[in-house]
Design an enzyme around this catalytic site. Structure first.
Site, mmCIF file in Angstrom:
data_model
loop_
_atom_site.group_PDB
_atom_site.id
_atom_site.type_symbol
_atom_site.label_atom_id
_atom_site.label_comp_id
_atom_site.label_asym_id
_atom_site.label_seq_id
_atom_site.Cartn_x
_atom_site.Cartn_y
_atom_site.Cartn_z
ATOM 1 N N HIS A 33 0.841 -1.201 0.000
ATOM 2 C CA HIS A 33 0.000 0.000 0.000
ATOM 3 C C HIS A 33 0.881 1.258 0.000
ATOM 4 C CE1 HIS A 33 -3.685 2.321 1.078
ATOM 5 N NE2 HIS A 33 -2.795 3.114 1.677
ATOM 6 N N GLU A 34 1.855 1.289 0.891
ATOM 7 C CA GLU A 34 2.733 2.452 0.990
ATOM 8 C C GLU A 34 3.612 2.608 -0.251
ATOM 9 O OE1 GLU A 34 2.507 4.771 3.207
ATOM 10 O OE2 GLU A 34 0.973 3.705 4.340
ATOM 11 N N HIS A 62 1.868 4.718 -2.792
ATOM 12 C CA HIS A 62 2.016 6.151 -2.532
ATOM 13 C C HIS A 62 3.429 6.625 -2.889
ATOM 14 C CE1 HIS A 62 -1.871 6.295 -0.706
ATOM 15 N NE2 HIS A 62 -1.540 5.608 0.372
#
Length: 349
Positions: free
Chosen positions: A17-18, A21
């Protein structure tokens, strides 16, 4: 072993997920100070030559984070105004916010695909294999070979759909079950389930069994399972989420870290296939939860971004801070509630 498996699962889901980003922020020209796996003290760090970003492994393997320049600080001469996220275009900001959710979806599809390659694509049709004599389904007239089409007017595509409608939601006194008979006739049956009390909760019993899971092997089926598994699981989670808002599913059914630990402890004995499935399921869960328009979630930040775009002016830092504090407070209260319920379930068990 349960703790190790849980840490690996959650770290993979959060780090992916990170990473979404991180990579989109880098591609958008946002200043990224650090990409870290884990939390707490730094165990290892690496900063490539001519790079502004350091890559770290931290002591506690519980997820990870991206440290990027979101707000412009005139006193920080190292980071120019054009390197901050808030000063990027609407499209670039939107992509950075949505990228984590997108990567969780990609992870789930890849995991389903891998499981399909190893074990095959599981298919569990909503077909009755057997009914227990003298039990509600048999007494109502349901027979082996019947395909369940609807439960109380809700379409049924998989056996999981049936389980959600028949036992996952708030219990009813009777259920209208629509089936397709072996000869093609469509019939409705009014089934009054038996009620059993388990852990102080009512459980409906129908006396009905599924035909079980069929595994379809091959690369094409594995590829199909990547997307079908993602679609079916997402649809189930969204139905559960919708039922939480309508009250058909109780908040007590939610699980936090303690509940997830308990599930992993059970699943680990069922083999790698179930561990892969649970990881994919949790990854989709994280994606959907982050889509919710709630402050501190990506969905909340996307909503604020859209509001700013429509209104033509940015929220003040004070208002944004207040909104985030409220959202964080509600999230903490929810986590306390579900953790308390998880502990109670373990004690009762």
């Amino acid at each position: 072993m349960t703790i190790i498996i849980l840490i690996i699962m959650l770290s993979l889901i959060i780090c992916i997920h990170e990473f979404g980003h991180f990579i989109t922020a880098k591609k958008s020209g946002v200043y990224v100070d650090e990409f870290s796996m884990g939390m707490g003290p730094i165990l290892f760090k690496y900063k490539p030559k001519n790079s502004e970003t350091r890559y770290c492994i931290r002591a506690f393997p519980i997820g990870g984070f991206v440290s990027m320049a979101e707000k412009y600080d005139p006193e920080n001469k190292k980071i120019g105004k054009n390197r901050t996220l808030e000063n990027k275009s609407f499209i670039k900001q939107f992509i950075v916010f949505i990228a984590g959710i997108f990567m969780n979806c990609v992870l789930a599809i890849v995991l389903f695909f891998i499981s399909g390659l190893i074990y095959g694509m599981p298919v569990e049709e909503p077909i009755v294999d057997a009914v227990v004599e003298g039990k509600p389904a048999a007494l109502a007239g349901i027979e082996a070979g019947d395909r369940i089409l609807k439960v109380n007017g809700t379409n049924i595509k998989t056996w999981d759909d049936f389980l959600l409608e028949a036992s996952g939601k708030k219990g009813k006194d009777s259920y209208i079950i629509t089936v397709s008979k072996a000869n093609g006739d469509v019939k409705e049956y009014d089934v009054v389930p038996e009620i059993e009390i388990i852990q102080k909760q009512e459980v409906r019993r129908f006396g009905i069994q599924s035909v079980g899971v069929e595994y379809r092997k091959g690369f094409v089926n594995a590829l199909k399972y990547g997307f079908v598994g993602f679609y079916d699981t997402s649809r189930t989670i969204l139905k559960i989420l919708g039922s939480l808002f309508t009250g058909e599913v109780s908040l007590k059914s939610l699980s936090g870290p303690v509940g997830i630990y308990s599930v992993v402890d059970t699943v680990k004995t069922q083999g790698l296939e179930m561990i892969i499935y649970l990881t994919a399921y949790l990854s989709i869960n994280v994606a959907i939860m982050n889509l919710l328009p709630v402050p501190v979630f990506d969905g909340g930040r996307i909503l604020l971004l859209i509001i700013e775009k429509i209104s033509g002016h940015k929220q003040s830092e004070k208002n944004e801070l207040i909104i985030n504090y409220i959202g964080f407070g509600l999230l903490v209260l929810l986590m306390i509630y579900v953790t308390f319920n998880d502990v109670i379930k373990l004690v009762v068990k």
